[in-house]
Design a protein around this motif. Sequence first.
Motif, short mmCIF file in Angstrom:
data_model
loop_
_atom_site.label_atom_id
_atom_site.label_comp_id
_atom_site.label_asym_id
_atom_site.label_seq_id
_atom_site.Cartn_x
_atom_site.Cartn_y
_atom_site.Cartn_z
N PRO A 145 100.80 5.58 38.20
CA PRO A 145 101.79 4.16 38.73
C PRO A 145 100.84 3.07 38.51
CG PRO A 145 100.88 5.55 40.53
CD PRO A 145 100.53 6.39 39.22
N THR A 146 99.54 3.14 38.23
CA THR A 146 98.86 1.89 38.05
C THR A 146 98.63 1.26 36.79
OG1 THR A 146 96.79 2.81 38.22
CG2 THR A 146 97.91 2.01 40.21
N SER A 147 99.44 2.26 35.92
CA SER A 147 98.68 1.92 34.24
C SER A 147 99.99 0.91 33.82
CB SER A 147 98.60 3.20 33.71
OG SER A 147 99.25 3.10 32.38
N PHE A 148 99.41 0.25 32.72
CA PHE A 148 100.72 -0.50 31.97
C PHE A 148 100.88 0.24 30.69
CE2 PHE A 148 99.33 -3.50 35.30
CZ PHE A 148 100.65 -3.86 35.64
N GLU A 155 107.43 6.82 31.57
CA GLU A 155 107.55 8.17 32.47
C GLU A 155 107.94 7.81 33.93
OE1 GLU A 155 107.49 11.20 31.13
OE2 GLU A 155 107.33 12.45 33.00
N LEU A 156 107.51 6.66 34.51
CA LEU A 156 107.57 6.19 35.77
C LEU A 156 109.18 5.94 35.63
CD1 LEU A 156 104.80 3.74 36.96
CD2 LEU A 156 105.81 5.75 38.34
#
Lengths: 539, 409
Positions: A145-148, A155-156
Amino acid sequence: MKKYDAIIIGAGHNGLTNGAYLAKAGLNVLVVEKNAYIGGAAVSRELENGWIYSNCSYVSSMLRQTIHRDLNLTKHGLVLVPYLGTVNFGDNGKPLIHYHDGNVGYNHLRQHSAHDADSMFKFQADLTRYAQLIRKTLMRTPPNPTSFKPRDIKELLWLAKQFWGLGEKELYEYMRFFTTSAEEFLDDYFENDLIKAAMASPGIIGTALGVYSPGSAYILLHHVMGDVDGNIGAWGLARGGMGAISNAIASAFKGFGGEIRTNAGVQQVLVENGKAVGVVLENGDELRANIVVSNLDAKRTFTKCMDKKDLPPGIYEKAKNFKIRGSSGKVNIALSGLPKFTNLPDNKFINQGGQGFVGSLETMERAYDCWKHGLFSDDPFIETVIPSAWDPTVAPPGKHWMSCFVQYCPPVLANGGWNAKQKEAFGQSVIDKIERYSPGFKDLIVHKEIRTPVEIENEVGLTEGNIFQGELTIDQLLFNRPFPGYAQYRMPIKNMYMCGASTHPGGGVSAACGANAAREILMDLRKPNTVPEDSFYDE
Amino acid sequence: MNTLMNSNHDLAAAYEDEQLQVTHFHARSSKFNIREAWTAWNGYKFADYYYDAQYEYFCVRNSCATYDICPMQKYYITGKDAMTMLNRLVTRDISKLNINRVTYLCWCTDDGRMIDDGTVFRLSEDKYMLTSGSPCIAWFKKAAVGYDDVEVTDVSDEIAALAFQGPTSCEVLKKMGLEGIENLKPFNIMHFPFKGDSDKKLTISRTGFTGDLGYELWIDPSQALDLWDELYLAGEDYNIHPYGETALNMARIEAGFILPGTEFNEALKTVHLHHDQTPFELNLGWLVDFKKPHFNGRTALLKDKTDGPEYTLVKLDIDGNKAADDSYLYDSKKCKNHIGYITSTMWSPVVKANIALAMVKTKYIKGQIWAEIYYSKEIRPKQKIVECTVVNKPFWAPARARATPPLRY
Ligand SMILES: Cc1cc2nc3c(=O)[nH]c(=O)nc-3n(C[C@H](O)[C@H](O)[C@H](O)COP(=O)(O)OP(=O)(O)OC[C@H]3O[C@@H](n4cnc5c(N)ncnc54)[C@H](O)[C@@H]3O)c2cc1C
């Protein structure tokens, strides 16, 4: 010295699944297993001549059908047989019977509560809706969730879409579901205590929570999200015991050219220049590979099989604090005949299926209290099945065996460590309870295997004997499993991966963890993906 | 109308003639039918299922189970000319069939269209038993015309027969005291004195319609209930249970066996031209022997073989898990060119695959095959187009079914 493309530590069913998909992609794969036999917690062993126990896990429902079909596990000897009828015994009075036929079941529920018989329909619909959402995530890698990274964002968004698809009101309900207790969740539906107790019992299996503890509702869901041939929530038996699942996967793995070495416990993962390069076995042998995959739980992997100096700062602590409390025991009992239960008709479909010795919500909570105090209860919750009543291959004709899963059993006793006497007393508490509902049960006993968390840890290597390789609470689920930031099967050391139940989607004989990890590994190695997409009944 | 309302009116008596016939095992088997799930077969009351179709299917695959084949049609063909007459009737060469052997075969019209399939048992030098799913006496009588010494007798009601199938079946028969049963090879027949009494003969063939290890038991109707009791006593510890039509249908699809009314339309009952089939269309070319003397349908079948049948029956593994009931098949995902249709389909619980039997235009078999599937989800109709893969071997063919003695269950 031979160098492998990949070494997998542990021949649990997830390690073997991982191996199968890597080998299918053409990798040269070695699985090393500390025991003389494979399977981990999905194992069948003949401890008494003629009887084959499923020593740890005993029923199957989570095994991804997609994997069964894709690896052609039937050809490799696996047949799953559904069993019918479950009976839940209360502290006293009329047992609650789950009949296979819907109308018959409805009539029976009405005898306990007309209100609950009606409410059961809504309960099942709601539970199925919740389960479906989780089911869809089983064979997907959780997003970070913290990735860009585009892939994570995609996927989020997918995940968000699934949640929004429930509708706003349901979304709130769902959020509550992750944090509420089994009892509170069931209060919305049922008034009858035995019905509530029976429905709540899957919420405590394998977890160090009680029916009144926040978080137990999700565990309940975890136990009903599987299916047998599309019947969501149904459970079946593996013909020949749960080991048949591991054996079939192993056979598929070997079919792709994979190699398994037993009696080959790993002492330590070899790390050079911040990269995993192989393993050192307990006998001192050094084996080299391009990547190393651990099938062990997260705590064991990082605290027992790695040099602290090889770990980036903070990881050791994360692993040490990973919630992996042991709370379950298992007693496997060989019987000279079929036990008969009081207050039940002589109907083989209901008295030979599964039994839940649930007592009441209160009884289950008191058993949990004992666990908190480092004791085992003299009135435990027991879930039993008699596999031999359905599977002719696991006991001599006319003879039987009963699998007793016991909640709770502490990993450490308040009054000192476990010893032979206390282990026997624990087994006896289980037998005594069954005897109360089945007079004469004791006289049928031919052999028994008593397993406290200590035996489970020593044999399978599950830390504290935790059956899920780590608690299934929201802080350790999805992108938090096993640790936030490391939920995509890649570990803090380069070329090292995890594929056991400590990773998403968690405990149970699903083979999903192993398959998901393989997909990620193959992506890193730029190999074609061999892992199929999940397909569903409820699409 | 008032008579129906009249409470004194004896309904049972009034409609007695509309009651179905019951089989020789009914007194026992009906006790198992706690759901009253009856259907009919050749005029007999017949179980759709007894307790639960899936459970019964798993008895066939996992333990053992009985199927009442009393309603199946049985004919004795006797006399010095029995063999020649039969060899003229059927497409297979049975002249080399030994005594106490069984073989599977079919018979056709002179146009080569299939009338029915069945098994033939050679019971002695001049005595054969021919079985079939539907009555065929009229056709057999016609076929016997011109042969001096042959008699066709319908013995359907005079033999009680029970199929006994599943991995533990051999073990149970052994427990019943049938010595040497484990040495009985597939398609062989053995005779035993029933309950040690040589006047009472129990005949057992290693045959069946499930693709698994299994036997068929044949006995005089007077012994039927005793046979049932003996078998169920011996089978108690082996999870014996009767199975009905639904479970049988599941097992036979997995085994790749065909049924009249689904895979083929019986020729003599077919109204529309070529809505019946030839053995080649049904992938039963191996049942047609052109080297033997002339037989019914030979000329037409030779032409069918040379030209190649328009359709061929294939086994399909279908993507996903939605049953492709009555689906059309196409040669591409676009569903433009219709190349065939599904005849039988199911989700296979043992194989964990979505399987089907289908008729596909022969020239398209090697190409892509797509099924257009309709299903409903909470009363809303849905459609899916999925790819199918042709499978050459039966979906389920365990080694124990062929091994002698059968492998350990
Ligand atoms: C008592 C019990 C009952 C359960 N009941 C059920 C059930 O009914 N249904 C269900 O679906 N799930 C059940 N579970 C959960 C399920 O069995 C597990 O979650 C699952 O089997 C985990 O599989 P795995 O492959 O991830 O890991 P594991 O099965 O834990 O495999 C790990 C493997 O690594 C090996 N190993 C450990 N240390 C080393 C080392 N240093 N070197 C080499 N090898 C090593 C172990 O011997 C083992 O073979 C149960 C578990 C237990 C313990």
